[in-house]
Design a protein around this motif. Sequence first.
Motif, PDB file in Angstrom:
ATOM      1  N   VAL A  28      -3.461  -0.892  11.298  1.00 17.96           N
ATOM      2  CA  VAL A  28      -3.137   0.885  12.414  1.00 17.96           C
ATOM      3  C   VAL A  28      -4.220   0.079  13.816  1.00 17.96           C
TER       4      VAL A  28
ATOM      5  N   GLY B  72     -10.552   0.830   6.152  1.00 16.34           N
ATOM      6  CA  GLY B  72      -8.881   0.915   7.326  1.00 16.34           C
ATOM      7  C   GLY B  72      -7.968   1.145   6.830  1.00 16.34           C
TER       8      GLY B  72
ATOM      9  N   LEU C 195      -9.449  -3.250  -5.609  1.00 22.97           N
ATOM     10  CA  LEU C 195     -10.224  -3.203  -7.331  1.00 22.97           C
ATOM     11  C   LEU C 195     -10.067  -5.335  -7.831  1.00 22.97           C
TER      12      LEU C 195
ATOM     13  N   PRO D 239      -9.194   6.330   9.941  1.00 30.02           N
ATOM     14  CA  PRO D 239      -7.636   5.526  10.125  1.00 30.02           C
ATOM     15  C   PRO D 239      -5.717   6.495  10.425  1.00 30.02           C
TER      16      PRO D 239
ATOM     17  N   VAL E 287     -10.690   3.676  17.584  1.00 30.98           N
ATOM     18  CA  VAL E 287     -10.340   2.272  16.688  1.00 30.98           C
ATOM     19  C   VAL E 287     -11.816   1.366  16.963  1.00 30.98           C
TER      20      VAL E 287
ATOM     21  N   THR F 173      -3.891   3.726   5.980  1.00 30.51           N
ATOM     22  CA  THR F 173      -3.575   4.270   6.111  1.00 30.51           C
ATOM     23  C   THR F 173      -2.734   4.952   5.340  1.00 30.51           C
TER      24      THR F 173
ATOM     25  N   ALA G 147     -14.883  -2.922   3.066  1.00 29.40           N
ATOM     26  CA  ALA G 147     -14.063  -2.910   4.385  1.00 29.40           C
ATOM     27  C   ALA G 147     -12.393  -2.430   4.490  1.00 29.40           C
TER      28      ALA G 147
ATOM     29  N   VAL H  38     -15.325  -1.322  10.260  1.00 25.74           N
ATOM     30  CA  VAL H  38     -15.307  -2.791   8.950  1.00 25.74           C
ATOM     31  C   VAL H  38     -15.951  -4.132   9.602  1.00 25.74           C
ATOM     32  N   VAL H  39     -16.522  -4.498  10.633  1.00 18.84           N
ATOM     33  CA  VAL H  39     -17.423  -5.493  11.347  1.00 18.84           C
ATOM     34  C   VAL H  39     -18.461  -5.219  10.206  1.00 18.84           C
TER      35      VAL H  39
ATOM     36  N   LEU I 284     -21.838 -10.957   4.178  1.00 16.23           N
ATOM     37  CA  LEU I 284     -21.456 -12.795   4.694  1.00 16.23           C
ATOM     38  C   LEU I 284     -22.885 -13.125   4.419  1.00 16.23           C
TER      39      LEU I 284
ATOM     40  N   LEU J 107     -14.346   2.875  14.369  1.00  9.32           N
ATOM     41  CA  LEU J 107     -13.094   2.545  12.983  1.00  9.32           C
ATOM     42  C   LEU J 107     -13.590   0.616  12.628  1.00  9.32           C
ATOM     43  N   ILE J 108     -13.632  -0.313  13.882  1.00  9.67           N
ATOM     44  CA  ILE J 108     -13.918  -1.900  14.041  1.00  9.67           C
ATOM     45  C   ILE J 108     -15.267  -1.685  13.585  1.00  9.67           C
TER      46      ILE J 108
ATOM     47  N   PRO K 178      -7.794  -3.369  10.463  1.00  3.86           N
ATOM     48  CA  PRO K 178      -6.478  -2.348   9.628  1.00  3.86           C
ATOM     49  C   PRO K 178      -5.815  -2.508  10.627  1.00  3.86           C
TER      50      PRO K 178
ATOM     51  N   LEU L 171      -6.274   5.822  -5.083  1.00  5.61           N
ATOM     52  CA  LEU L 171      -5.862   5.172  -4.670  1.00  5.61           C
ATOM     53  C   LEU L 171      -5.980   3.590  -4.521  1.00  5.61           C
TER      54      LEU L 171
ATOM     55  N   ARG M 149     -22.865 -13.695   0.755  1.00  5.89           N
ATOM     56  CA  ARG M 149     -21.540 -14.832   0.359  1.00  5.89           C
ATOM     57  C   ARG M 149     -21.766 -15.931   0.373  1.00  5.89           C
TER      58      ARG M 149
ATOM     59  N   MET N 172      -7.669   1.182  -6.761  1.00  5.70           N
ATOM     60  CA  MET N 172      -6.632   0.487  -7.322  1.00  5.70           C
ATOM     61  C   MET N 172      -6.690  -1.070  -6.323  1.00  5.70           C
TER      62      MET N 172
ATOM     63  N   SER O  65       0.922  -0.995   0.077  1.00  2.00           N
ATOM     64  CA  SER O  65       0.279   0.123   0.233  1.00  2.00           C
ATOM     65  C   SER O  65       0.638   1.114   0.116  1.00  2.00           C
TER      66      SER O  65
END
Lengths: 250, 286, 305
Positions: free
Chosen positions: C124, B206, B148, B236, B259, B208, B202, B266-267, B274, B262-263, C122, B142, B277, B145, B115
């Motif tokens: 971080v 996160g 992707l 982040p 944190v 950075t 997700a 993401v979660v 799910l 952010l979690i 993440p 960025l 999927r 990409m 990254s």
Amino acid sequence: MELKVKNLSVLSGKEQIVKNISFSLNENEIVALVGPSGAGKSTILRSLNRLADKESGLKVEGEVLYDGKNIFTSYSLNELRRKIGLVFQKPCVFPGSIYKNVLFGIRHHKSLKKSEADDLVESMLKKSHLWREVKDRIYKSANILSLGQKQRLAFARTLATDPDILLLDEPTSSLDPYSTHEIEQVLLELKQNKSILLVTHLLQQGKRISDRVLFISSSNGPGEIVEEGTVSEIFDNPKNNETKIYFQNS
Amino acid sequence: MRYYFRISKDICFKSFSLISALLTFGILALGLWLIVLKGFSAVSFDFISSSMSQGGLSGGILYQIIGTFILIFTVLLIVSPLSVGIALLRSFYLKNDKSRKIFTTFLYVINGIPSIIFGIFGFFLFVKFFGWGKSWLTGGILLSMMILPTVSLSLSEGISRIPKDYIESAKSLGLSSSAVIFSVVLPQSFSSFISGLLLGLARAAGETAPLLFTATIFSGADIPGGIKESPILSLPYHIFTLAQESYQPQALENAWGSVFVLILIVVFFSALALPFRLKSHEEANV
Amino acid sequence: MAIYRLDRFFKDKELSGTMVFSILFSAFVFLFLAALIFFLFIEGFPALKREGLQFFTEANWFFRISEYKAASMIYGTFMVSLIAIFIAAPIGFGASVFISEYLSGSPRFFAKSIIELLAGIPSVVYGLLGILFLQPFLYKNFDLNSGDTLLTAGVLLSIMILPTIITLSDDAFRSVSSEERETSLSLGLTKEETFFSTVFPKALPGFIVAILLATGRALGETIAVFLVVGRADNRLPNSLFDLDPVFKAGQTLTSKLGGSEIFIAYGNPEHWSSIVALGLFLFVFVMGCVLIGDLILIYRDKSRI
């Protein structure tokens, strides 16, 4: 050695797959287990080799006596599976040579000298009627064999562990008539010192090689043995109506 | 003797794998537990609804949350059409295995690029060469990409799993290949697309490193008004900066709160993926 | 003419609108990748030309006096990744064996979902946990001068790459059919013998690829390493077996690139080129892992007919 099955039931969760299966398999005898697909024939074989309870997470109830002792309690798993061999419907050949495939199981059970191993491979391939076809290339990959040859290799591999009892799960169903014939000859020879339980849906095969026939049906829910008898009794004169219909239509 | 040796080897093997699994889940559960424990007490309604003050020592993280969502949304807009195009090329248009393999390798290469390299490349191209300065759009490009390959490969696998009969029967009805795509291919692989997209988002939420020099600053930005010189704040990066000042209890407290939020984001995206999927697995087993 | 030649690569004979978009979008992404690689080589090459081999062999990076020798960062990157793989490979192997061989049905699905969720945390966040818990823990137990060391970064990385290893190796183990397992079990082999004589030989390429991709991830991880590695330039071991620098603050390629030195470097061609050269190196190492992994998979699929 004798195998006695008493009141065997197999459950998947709460659903019964087969129930109250009782029969015995005597020494030097071929017993055919016949019945429509889905009746639980393979499940019975897999519980006798303890794949059902150990690997598929099925619940197996009842008693199976081998040499007078319960297979679920009195034997170590590996020793039992060695003594009660299982040959699957679809031959599964491991990567590596024919030679390696024959020794695949036995080399874990005991250590063999090179000469012993060579002899064993030769005699097992002879026993399974494969030697003539592959003797020049036993160190070549087993993957190039035809399906029928692969199945005979699977026989050789199982025989190499020296089982007393052979469980066969439709061993010829995916094979051509020639290979089928070869395998039936192998079975008749093996009968001299082993007991064989053969699952098949080919009635003619049952007729040709078995001594006794068990007919299993699942029309009333879980699979049950609905008729049992010698070949002539069951083929020429079936008592049970369902057996009759099944035999007439196949 | 041989028997006992074999059995003890078997038991050793099982114990080793069990211990490894317990260790893995133990460490990871411990980490999650710490985040929840420390983070939950640091989060309040004020914290997520007010802007930062005193260099992150007090105040909340409103604009960091907004900035993170601006990035996610930008990525969504860029990645969706691109990944559909790429997946169609890979699974539908390319004729032979060899060209497909080369194309797949190309996606693996993008997926493998660290990254931080996206970061310095973005700095060179967008910040300096295009003269955008720090901009949310650079960050979005960025991150797009970066994720992707994840999205494209997931969709592409979904397309490959569609039974041939479906496509052939659609074609036999006289549909053009574009019509086949829009009436059969894309609807049938929709769950694979969404599950890949959500997992990718997700991950983007996160990140950075690619944003360090290209899109985010620590303080002094709110909602960007244009493209040039329009940096944003992000969760982040906020955590990253506070982590370096974690010897100050207030900075640490706010880092934990960030944190936790952010979690949650993401979660949330991963959990949302799910059911899709599971569905794409079902589709595969038709 | 052009369409005729495209025909050799694409299934469709006519160019539809959808196909044009599909090709254009892919071309755009390809262009982006090409530009990135081109950038790394063009901007990084002058530094390599100027510094020569010493760029890799000497640890001497002082941009104020125009010294750009990067051996210590390359050393740091390798040590950190080595530690991470050394710890994570056996644990990841064991855990994936447990998930693929001893779990089935919904427990297995649950375990896999958890692992994948953790792969998404993440970096971080790992970094913050590293600063607050791992760093003081190692400081106390290993008698270090500071908790920010290459070792700390390596241990933290090992935790971060565990999910990658587990997910990929579980996939590899599971790709071996259950028929093969059952055949082996039916011959009386134990689970362990079954695993090592049927599953593992077949899944070995997949397992190696899992390790390679995890290595790639460890080499390229920036933020978490940045936070715990200490970021001290120019430390190298005295001999091949001197592990002392591992227990001290160090620098990796990524932690160097992640620092604010980038902003200073841009105005100065020498300095900038040296920075990009670090990126070029990192890129080459990581791509090495990715491409070797890809080749292994292609070769495996070819030889397995």
